[in-house]
Design a protein around this motif. Structure first.
Motif, PDB file in Angstrom:
ATOM      1  N   SER A  97       0.838  -1.197   0.000  1.00 11.59           N
ATOM      2  CA  SER A  97       0.000   0.000   0.000  1.00 11.59           C
ATOM      3  C   SER A  97       0.874   1.249   0.000  1.00 11.59           C
ATOM      4  O   SER A  97       2.088   1.193   0.241  1.00 11.59           O
ATOM      5  N   VAL A  98       0.239   2.375  -0.265  1.00 10.11           N
ATOM      6  CA  VAL A  98       0.936   3.654  -0.186  1.00 10.11           C
ATOM      7  C   VAL A  98       1.558   3.820   1.202  1.00 10.11           C
ATOM      8  O   VAL A  98       2.739   4.175   1.336  1.00 10.11           O
ATOM      9  N   TYR A  99       0.789   3.553   2.223  1.00 12.26           N
ATOM     10  CA  TYR A  99       1.264   3.694   3.605  1.00 12.26           C
ATOM     11  C   TYR A  99       2.463   2.792   3.865  1.00 12.26           C
ATOM     12  O   TYR A  99       3.462   3.222   4.460  1.00 12.26           O
ATOM     13  N   ILE A 118       4.810  10.768   8.394  1.00 13.01           N
ATOM     14  CA  ILE A 118       3.877  10.516   7.294  1.00 13.01           C
ATOM     15  C   ILE A 118       2.905  11.676   7.143  1.00 13.01           C
ATOM     16  O   ILE A 118       2.557  12.066   6.030  1.00 13.01           O
ATOM     17  N   ASP A 119       2.474  12.261   8.251  1.00 17.27           N
ATOM     18  CA  ASP A 119       1.583  13.418   8.162  1.00 17.27           C
ATOM     19  C   ASP A 119       2.245  14.569   7.409  1.00 17.27           C
ATOM     20  O   ASP A 119       1.586  15.298   6.664  1.00 17.27           O
ATOM     21  N   TYR A 122       2.009  13.674   3.758  1.00 15.81           N
ATOM     22  CA  TYR A 122       0.637  13.886   3.291  1.00 15.81           C
ATOM     23  C   TYR A 122       0.347  15.377   3.085  1.00 15.81           C
ATOM     24  O   TYR A 122      -0.443  15.748   2.215  1.00 15.81           O
ATOM     25  N   LEU A 128      -1.636  11.185  -1.639  1.00 14.99           N
ATOM     26  CA  LEU A 128      -1.123   9.990  -0.968  1.00 14.99           C
ATOM     27  C   LEU A 128      -1.952   9.658   0.272  1.00 14.99           C
ATOM     28  O   LEU A 128      -2.149   8.484   0.593  1.00 14.99           O
ATOM     29  N   LYS A 129      -2.428  10.674   0.960  1.00 14.63           N
ATOM     30  CA  LYS A 129      -3.306  10.428   2.110  1.00 14.63           C
ATOM     31  C   LYS A 129      -4.629   9.844   1.627  1.00 14.63           C
ATOM     32  O   LYS A 129      -5.156   8.893   2.230  1.00 14.63           O
ATOM     33  N   ARG A 131      -5.119   8.055  -0.953  1.00 15.74           N
ATOM     34  CA  ARG A 131      -4.914   6.700  -1.478  1.00 15.74           C
ATOM     35  C   ARG A 131      -4.060   5.838  -0.546  1.00 15.74           C
ATOM     36  O   ARG A 131      -3.476   4.854  -0.990  1.00 15.74           O
ATOM     37  N   ARG A 132      -3.980   6.177   0.710  1.00 17.36           N
ATOM     38  CA  ARG A 132      -3.015   5.538   1.606  1.00 17.36           C
ATOM     39  C   ARG A 132      -3.173   4.022   1.696  1.00 17.36           C
ATOM     40  O   ARG A 132      -2.198   3.309   1.951  1.00 17.36           O
ATOM     41  N   ASP A 133      -4.391   3.502   1.531  1.00 17.94           N
ATOM     42  CA  ASP A 133      -4.603   2.056   1.638  1.00 17.94           C
ATOM     43  C   ASP A 133      -4.591   1.361   0.281  1.00 17.94           C
ATOM     44  O   ASP A 133      -4.750   0.140   0.210  1.00 17.94           O
ATOM     45  N   LEU A 147       4.656   9.293  -4.662  1.00 14.34           N
ATOM     46  CA  LEU A 147       4.926   8.296  -3.625  1.00 14.34           C
ATOM     47  C   LEU A 147       6.428   8.024  -3.520  1.00 14.34           C
ATOM     48  O   LEU A 147       6.975   7.930  -2.415  1.00 14.34           O
TER      49      LEU A 147
END
Length: 238
Positions: A97-99, A118-119, A122, A128-129, A131-133, A147
């Motif tokens: 995943s993106v995360y 990560i915040d 984002y 990216l936030k 689509r994070r999953d 990304l």
């Protein structure tokens, strides 16, 4: 106050299978600068980036980072020292995943906790936030590029190397990425060296340019020259 040189090469040679591609490259980049390396296809720009990060061994010459020689260090150790690298083609982990991709970047050595880091990413790249999953392999080319840049920034580098960041990306996304990189440079002081052929991106980002031809640096362009589209276009066709 004149800032210190963060990256310098002297007489750098490198190639493939005994065939030289870089033939005595000399360049110098100061802290906080955004510097482009330009020239037509096949002159050695990507080989230069791979040699700087340690994916290609140098045959002769030297590479210095923050005043210390690094040309005998592995790519991993160079990354730990604070050099981030976004390769041509992006190379995200498609099934993750993106995360999860961002977490991989954080493992390079940032001391900040992943959530806060990560915040920050984002904040620069809101998509990216959103689509994070989502699996990275299902993102568009422009989203994958964001990304890839975000993943490198997770490691808190002081220098980032970008290889053809506009390749295969829609023009509006190219300009978004250029704008964000300039914002990052101004906000954090991060030094950026990028290889590019997209004239608009070069003019939007670069403070100065090195021109490559046949494995050598043959010219240096300042900010004033960058404003002359015809002049820059000429250097891209050397």
């Amino acid at each position: 106050m004149r800032k210190e040189v963060i990256l310098e090469t002297r007489g750098l040679w490198a190639g493939y299978g005994g065939k030289p591609v870089l033939q005595g490259v000399d360049l110098s980049v100061r802290e906080g600068q955004i510097v482009a390396v330009i020239g037509r296809n096949g002159v050695g720009k990507s080989t230069l980036m791979k040699t700087l990060i340690g994916l290609r061994p140098s045959d002769q010459g030297s590479i210095s980072f923050e005043g210390s020689l690094i040309d005998r260090l592995s790519g991993h150790r160079r990354a730990r020292l604070g050099i981030g690298y976004v390769p041509q083609g992006r190379d995200v982990f498609p099934r993750m995943s993106v995360y999860e991709n961002l977490l991989v970047g954080q493992s390079i050595g940032a001391s900040q906790k992943p959530a806060g880091q990560i915040d920050e990413i984002y904040g620069y790249f809101p998509i990216l936030k959103e689509r994070r999953d989502q699996r990275a392999g299902t993102l568009s080319g422009g989203q994958q590029q964001q990304l890839a840049i975000g993943r490198v920034l997770m490691g808190k580098p002081s220098l980032i190397l970008l290889d053809e960041p506009s390749e295969g990306i829609q023009p509006n996304i190219v300009q978004d990425i250029a704008r964000i990189m300039v914002e990052l440079n101004r906000a954090t002081g991060i030094t950026i060296v990028f290889v590019e052929q997209n004239l608009d991106m070069i003019r939007s980002m670069a403070q100065r340019c090195y021109v490559m031809e046949k494995g050598r640096i043959t010219a240096e362009i300042d900010t004033a020259t960058l404003e002359d589209r015809d002049a820059v276009r000429q250097f891209l066709a050397v």
